[in-house]
Design an enzyme around this catalytic site. Structure first.
Site, PDB file in Angstrom:
ATOM      1  N   ALA A  11       0.799  -1.227   0.000  1.00  0.00           N
ATOM      2  CA  ALA A  11       0.000   0.000   0.000  1.00  0.00           C
ATOM      3  C   ALA A  11       0.829   1.273   0.000  1.00  0.00           C
ATOM      4  O   ALA A  11       0.292   2.355  -0.221  1.00  0.00           O
ATOM      5  CB  ALA A  11      -0.941   0.006   1.209  1.00  0.00           C
ATOM      6  N   ARG A  16      10.087   8.056  -1.959  1.00  0.00           N
ATOM      7  CA  ARG A  16      11.521   8.144  -2.246  1.00  0.00           C
ATOM      8  C   ARG A  16      11.853   7.676  -3.668  1.00  0.00           C
ATOM      9  O   ARG A  16      12.947   7.956  -4.169  1.00  0.00           O
ATOM     10  CB  ARG A  16      12.314   7.323  -1.221  1.00  0.00           C
ATOM     11  CG  ARG A  16      12.530   8.066   0.083  1.00  0.00           C
ATOM     12  CD  ARG A  16      13.355   7.243   1.046  1.00  0.00           C
ATOM     13  NE  ARG A  16      12.572   6.212   1.699  1.00  0.00           N
ATOM     14  CZ  ARG A  16      13.065   5.285   2.509  1.00  0.00           C
ATOM     15  NH1 ARG A  16      14.373   5.238   2.722  1.00  0.00           N
ATOM     16  NH2 ARG A  16      12.288   4.387   3.073  1.00  0.00           N
ATOM     17  N   ARG A 440       7.751  -3.418 -65.638  1.00  0.00           N
ATOM     18  CA  ARG A 440       8.516  -2.186 -65.481  1.00  0.00           C
ATOM     19  C   ARG A 440       8.518  -1.475 -66.837  1.00  0.00           C
ATOM     20  O   ARG A 440       8.276  -2.084 -67.885  1.00  0.00           O
ATOM     21  CB  ARG A 440       9.946  -2.488 -65.034  1.00  0.00           C
ATOM     22  CG  ARG A 440      10.738  -3.364 -65.992  1.00  0.00           C
ATOM     23  CD  ARG A 440      12.029  -3.852 -65.376  1.00  0.00           C
ATOM     24  NE  ARG A 440      12.823  -4.626 -66.317  1.00  0.00           N
ATOM     25  CZ  ARG A 440      13.705  -5.541 -65.987  1.00  0.00           C
ATOM     26  NH1 ARG A 440      13.890  -5.835 -64.721  1.00  0.00           N
ATOM     27  NH2 ARG A 440      14.402  -6.178 -66.909  1.00  0.00           N
TER      28      ARG A 440
END
Length: 461
Positions: A11, A16, A440
């Site tokens: 909890a 820190r 192409r």
């Protein structure tokens, strides 16, 4: 054997850590601290686990799911107060309850098992997990009498000069007779400078009733590390990393540089695999025998077959067969299935694609949403054009096809078995088996035109 339970204290906000992330959710080797604790303690065989949560509880519940029950500590009023929140679920149960903090990810299931066994064999009402600290400053000291029995726990600030010399400390993990625990908690007060209810007071209350209190001392101080800031988080990461790497090495895996190899806890590596420096292996990955991984590769949730090699590459959520060569600098994205003896070369990206046995995508190609058969050669610069801006489509390349360099395969499209695609083609229609497809523009040469262009550029300057 007595029934066993656990209460995990999770909890605290962890100020820190200086983070928006709930403290116990900070990962150690890719897994939240509290999840390490839960998995290790559950491995000893428990009837029930209760996790005490507070700030950020929804995210903790999301991570731990239905592997534990939850109770809420709305105000953080000490460890004793936290355990009190579990009273409604736990107070009438007979058996042994372990209380452990959710920020102690390094305690192993072996230690938990031995703590339970010691407590039950000694028929104690409470057992404290202790260790001798190299520097006990700041820790609560465990004070024993001449018979080596636990007398009390003294906090550092309250210890006498002689007590400060004691190296045995309280790790914050305990086993209790469950009924004795909740009975003693009724007598715990917050009459102290912090105005909090301390779980350590239970020890003094039980001693006052002549109840048996023992300590189980372990040898490894690092295992008991509580993570309260980023420095301790890095220490925990390093300790667990080296522990895992050592275990793999003792099981026959070669790890060239354990200090710079990151293997997460759920990874399976078979013997004779070789792991080079800078490699990260995580999730549920399985590395089969004699595979070579690295250097500088990242593997997440992948199965990699025997004798396969992955160099300087990234692979995620995929299956890679035996004797496959990948890299350097390849990217195997989720849902790839690479067949045996395949080759994926440098700067190749594979996504949600099946690559058959012996097929090759050697360099500078993207194969996505594709089904590629066996013994297919994919030339440099080939792209499966799978996305039209809204939907993604499948490209099928059948066995033994040859795809020339710089080809665009515009999905949905099928390239037939044994067919050839001429280099530089953009394929928009299916190609029959055994066909040559050229798509192409016809080449046109204008002789002498280059000199005219150069002269024009000079005039413009």
């Amino acid at each position: 054997m007595k029934k066993r339970y656990a209460i995990i204290l999770a909890a605290g906000q962890g100020t820190r850590m200086k983070s928006k992330l709930y403290k116990v959710l900070h990962p150690v080797l890719g897994k939240p601290m509290v999840q390490h604790v839960l998995e290790q303690v559950k491995a000893v065989g428990l009837e029930e686990v209760v996790t005490v949560v507070g700030f950020g509880s929804d995210k903790v519940k999301e991570h731990l799911g239905d592997h534990t029950k939850f109770v809420l500590q709305e105000e953080q009023l000490g460890t004793g107060h936290a355990v009190m929140q579990a009273e409604e679920l736990m107070k009438n149960k007979k058996g042994t309850t372990i209380v452990v903090c959710g920020d102690t990810p390094l305690i192993t299931q072996e230690t938990f098992a031995k703590l339970f066994e010691h407590h039950e064999n000694e028929e104690s009402k409470a057992t404290i997990l202790t260790v001798k600290a190299p520097n006990p400053t700041g820790y609560g000291r465990v004070i024993r009498n001449e018979q080596n029995e636990v007398e009390r726990i003294v906090e550092h600030k309250d210890a006498s000069p002689d007590e400060l010399l004691v190296a045995e400390i309280n790790t914050g993990t305990y086993c209790f007779d469950n009924e004795a625990l909740f009975d003693a908690l009724q007598s715990v007060s917050n009459n102290n400078s912090q105005g909090e209810y301390y779980l350590t007071d239970v020890i003094e209350i039980l001693k006052g009733k002549s109840a048996k209190v023992t300590a189980y001392q372990i040898d490894n101080f690092e295992e008991t590390l509580g993570v309260n800031d980023r420095v301790a988080l890095a220490q925990a990461e390093k300790t667990m990393k080296l522990r895992i790497n050592e275990n793999h090495m003792r099981n026959g895996v070669t790890i060239m540089d354990p200090e710079n190899t990151y293997i997460q806890p759920d990874v399976v590596i078979e013997s004779d695999a070789v792991i080079y420096p800078g490699t990260i292996i995580g999730g549920k990955s399985i590395i089969r025998g004699n595979a070579v991984i690295g250097p500088n590769s990242e593997i997440q949730n992948c199965e990699i077959g025997e004798y396969s090699v992955v160099k300087q590459s990234v692979a995620t959520d995929s299956k890679i067969g035996d004797r496959v060569n990948i890299g350097p600098f390849a990217h195997i994205r989720p849902d790839a299935n690479i067949g045996d003896d395949a080759k994926i070369g440098n700067f190749v990206e594979i996504k949600k694609a099946e690559l058959g046995q012996g097929s090759k995508v050697s360099h500078l190609s993207y194969i996505g949403d594709a089904k590629v058969g066996s013994n297919v050669n994919v030339g440099c610069g080939t792209i499966t054009v799978n996305y039209d801006g809204k939907n993604k489509y499948l490209t099928t390349i059948e066995d033994d096809a040859f795809i020339g360099c710089n080809s665009n395969l515009v999905a949905p499209v099928t390239i037939g078995k044994g067919s050839f695609i001429a280099a530089g083609s953009t394929i928009t229609k299916d190609v029959p088996s055994d066909a040559l497809s050229v798509a192409r523009a016809r080449q046109s040469n204008k002789e002498g035109y280059a000199s005219r262009l150069k002269n024009r550029l000079k005039d413009n300057n």
